[in-house]
Design a protein around this motif. Structure first.
Motif, short mmCIF file in Angstrom:
data_model
loop_
_atom_site.label_atom_id
_atom_site.label_comp_id
_atom_site.label_asym_id
_atom_site.label_seq_id
_atom_site.Cartn_x
_atom_site.Cartn_y
_atom_site.Cartn_z
N ILE A 66 -14.20 22.65 8.46
CA ILE A 66 -14.37 21.38 7.76
C ILE A 66 -13.02 20.69 7.66
O ILE A 66 -11.97 21.31 7.83
CB ILE A 66 -14.95 21.57 6.33
N SER A 67 -13.04 19.39 7.36
CA SER A 67 -11.80 18.63 7.24
C SER A 67 -11.07 19.00 5.95
O SER A 67 -11.70 19.19 4.89
CB SER A 67 -12.11 17.13 7.23
N ARG A 68 -9.75 19.10 6.03
CA ARG A 68 -8.94 19.36 4.84
C ARG A 68 -9.11 18.24 3.82
O ARG A 68 -8.95 18.43 2.61
CB ARG A 68 -7.47 19.48 5.26
N LYS A 69 -9.51 17.06 4.30
CA LYS A 69 -9.67 15.91 3.41
C LYS A 69 -10.81 16.11 2.41
O LYS A 69 -10.89 15.40 1.40
CB LYS A 69 -9.92 14.63 4.22
N ARG A 70 -11.69 17.07 2.68
CA ARG A 70 -12.79 17.35 1.75
C ARG A 70 -12.36 18.27 0.61
O ARG A 70 -13.18 18.59 -0.26
CB ARG A 70 -13.97 17.99 2.50
N MET A 71 -11.11 18.67 0.62
CA MET A 71 -10.64 19.65 -0.35
C MET A 71 -9.63 19.02 -1.30
O MET A 71 -8.76 18.26 -0.88
CB MET A 71 -10.02 20.85 0.38
N GLY A 72 -9.79 19.32 -2.58
CA GLY A 72 -8.91 18.75 -3.58
C GLY A 72 -8.28 19.82 -4.46
O GLY A 72 -8.79 20.95 -4.56
N PHE A 73 -7.19 19.46 -5.11
CA PHE A 73 -6.53 20.34 -6.07
C PHE A 73 -5.77 19.48 -7.06
O PHE A 73 -5.46 18.32 -6.78
CB PHE A 73 -5.59 21.33 -5.36
N ALA A 74 -5.47 20.04 -8.22
CA ALA A 74 -4.84 19.26 -9.28
C ALA A 74 -3.33 19.21 -9.15
O ALA A 74 -2.69 18.25 -9.56
CB ALA A 74 -5.24 19.80 -10.65
N GLY A 75 -2.76 20.28 -8.60
CA GLY A 75 -1.30 20.32 -8.47
C GLY A 75 -0.86 21.41 -7.52
O GLY A 75 -1.52 22.44 -7.38
N MET A 76 0.28 21.17 -6.86
CA MET A 76 0.88 22.18 -5.99
C MET A 76 1.49 23.27 -6.86
O MET A 76 2.16 22.98 -7.83
CB MET A 76 1.95 21.55 -5.11
N LYS A 77 1.26 24.52 -6.46
CA LYS A 77 1.81 25.64 -7.20
C LYS A 77 2.88 26.35 -6.37
O LYS A 77 2.86 26.29 -5.14
CB LYS A 77 0.71 26.63 -7.57
N ASP A 78 3.77 27.04 -7.08
CA ASP A 78 4.89 27.72 -6.43
C ASP A 78 4.43 28.64 -5.31
O ASP A 78 3.38 29.28 -5.40
CB ASP A 78 5.66 28.55 -7.46
N LYS A 79 5.25 28.74 -4.28
CA LYS A 79 4.98 29.67 -3.19
C LYS A 79 5.45 31.08 -3.55
O LYS A 79 4.71 32.05 -3.37
CB LYS A 79 5.69 29.21 -1.91
#
Length: 422
Positions: A66-79
């Motif tokens: 599926i397209s990455r555009k269909r996926m959401g998140f609230a914030g980037m977290k530490d690696k």
């Protein structure tokens, strides 16, 4: 922290280090919204180790086709951490599709699906209250660990009263390869070729030898060989190189080619470049502004409330009272085409930063890469911290605290450790 020069706690630093093991750095998202239990979207509460949020999403989109555009998140977290957060996949209508997601659990590298729940709404960037941290500070002399813990707790008391300088951490710029803001500076200067070179080429001394070879090949104009030598783990460099190889077979590389290479990257990464340059300048502005008083109203300040609305028609006394109660915050600029600058003493300082960079605000329009330009905005110079404590353990000092969204735990630890916290 890059371009961060001012401390607001007076205690001596306790030194030490963090992230000697990823497991010593734990982050848990404090969500603003949660899934309802039914609906067309699927929410996944993930736990990841040693991976970026974007890397996990790319793996899931690849395996689900599926397209990455269909996926959401609230914030980037530490690696470099263990982190827990919600992600969301939109329009998963059938139970067969839901089963495909459930079957992925345990198959995404260093990632667990702790909950999988349907929801009516999609998850948008910024839909979180903040983040809760548990971070172990190690390499503290065992003979001094009790006194170091007392120093840490005194610093926490100060920070809970005054707030924490709202610096952008090293994650914003990259470490040890600190060049994201330089790519952004080149984009603001409308030099697309240089922006691409800084990202793909431009080897750093402390990088692995095979990466340095691949970057050097790019700098010498051998793009196909650079792609051949670039390790598979350098997925974003390889994305850009593949686009440039394809473009080079059609015509001599030009600005259109370099723009296509940049646009081949995931959109959050594309936008990160100019944002990183803005963050670099913001850190300087915060350093200068908090030296005037982190919890004080200063003549000329532009002040925002907790919802980040500009405050007008308030007296200096009213603004000071709101700042003291954490109902409002002084701001510094993320420079852009439409950002308002402060006036009086504060405004003079903000204009001096632009002058030192040889910049005008209109440069952030980025006409050769207009999708990456920025209007800019005012951002709080400090953030709130709560539930903060430090405990001595046989492994080091365990710190726990919660902070508002968009702020960096390393800005907190910098005040305690007084060293270059990564």
């Amino acid at each position: 922290m890059l371009n961060a020069e001012t401390y607001i706690t007076n205690e001596d630093g306790i030194g030490g280090s963090i992230r000697n093991r990823y497991e010593d750095f734990y982050v848990e998202e404090i969500p603003e919204v949660t899934p309802s239990g039914e609906g067309p979207n699927v929410w996944i509460w993930i736990e990841k180790l040693g991976r970026t949020t974007l890397d996990v999403l790319l793996d899931i989109s690849r395996d689900l086709h599926i397209s990455r555009k269909r996926m959401g998140f609230a914030g980037m977290k530490d690696k470099k951490a263990i982190t827990q957060q919600w992600i969301c996949i939109s329009n998963i209508d059938s139970e067969e599709q839901l089963k495909e997601i459930e079957d992925l659990n345990g198959k995404i590298y260093n990632t667990k699906f702790l909950k999988i729940i349907r929801g009516q709404k999609k998850l948008r960037m910024g839909q979180l209250i903040g983040n809760k941290f548990k971070i172990l500070i190690t390499d503290i002399d065992s003979e001094n660990i009790q006194s170091a813990t007392e120093i840490a707790n005194r610093a926490f008391e100060t920070l809970e009263k005054t707030g924490v300088p709202n610096y952008f951490g090293w994650q914003r710029f990259g470490k040890p390869r600190t060049n994201t803001h330089l790519v952004g500076k080149a984009l603001v200067a409308n030099d697309l070729k240089e922006a691409v070179r800084l990202y793909i080429g431009n080897p750093y001394p402390n990088e692995p030898e095979e990466v340095k070879i691949a970057r050097s090949l790019y700098d010498s104009g051998e793009i196909e060989k650079s792609l051949e030598f670039m390790p598979t783990g350098m997925r974003y460099e390889r994305m850009m190189l593949k686009e440039l190889v394809k473009e080079g077979k059609k015509r001599e590389l030009d600005d259109r080619s370099y723009l296509k290479a940049i646009y081949s990257l995931p959109k959050p990464l594309q936008r990160m470049f100019v944002h990183a340059y803005q963050s670099y300048l913001f850190n300087k502005a915060v350093s200068n502004r908090i030296a005037m008083g982190i919890d004080k109203y200063v003549d000329g300040d532009i002040v925002i409330d907790k919802e980040e609305h500009l405050l007008h028609n308030k007296s200096p006394e009213e603004l000071q009272n709101m700042i003291t109660q954490f109902e409002a915050n002084p701001t510094s600029p993320l420079y852009g085409t439409k950002v308002p600058l402060a006036t009086a003493q504060v405004g003079k300082m903000e204009e001096e930063i632009l002058k030192d960079e040889g910049l005008k605000l209109e440069k952030f329009e980025c006409p050769k890469s207009p999708n990456l330009g920025s209007h800019g905005l005012r951002r709080a110079t400090r953030f709130k911290i709560w539930d903060a404590s430090a405990i001595a353990t046989d492994k080091g000092i365990l710190t726990e605290f919660s902070i508002t969204k968009g702020s960096y735990a390393t800005a907190v630890l910098r005040e305690i450790m007084k060293n270059d916290v990564v």
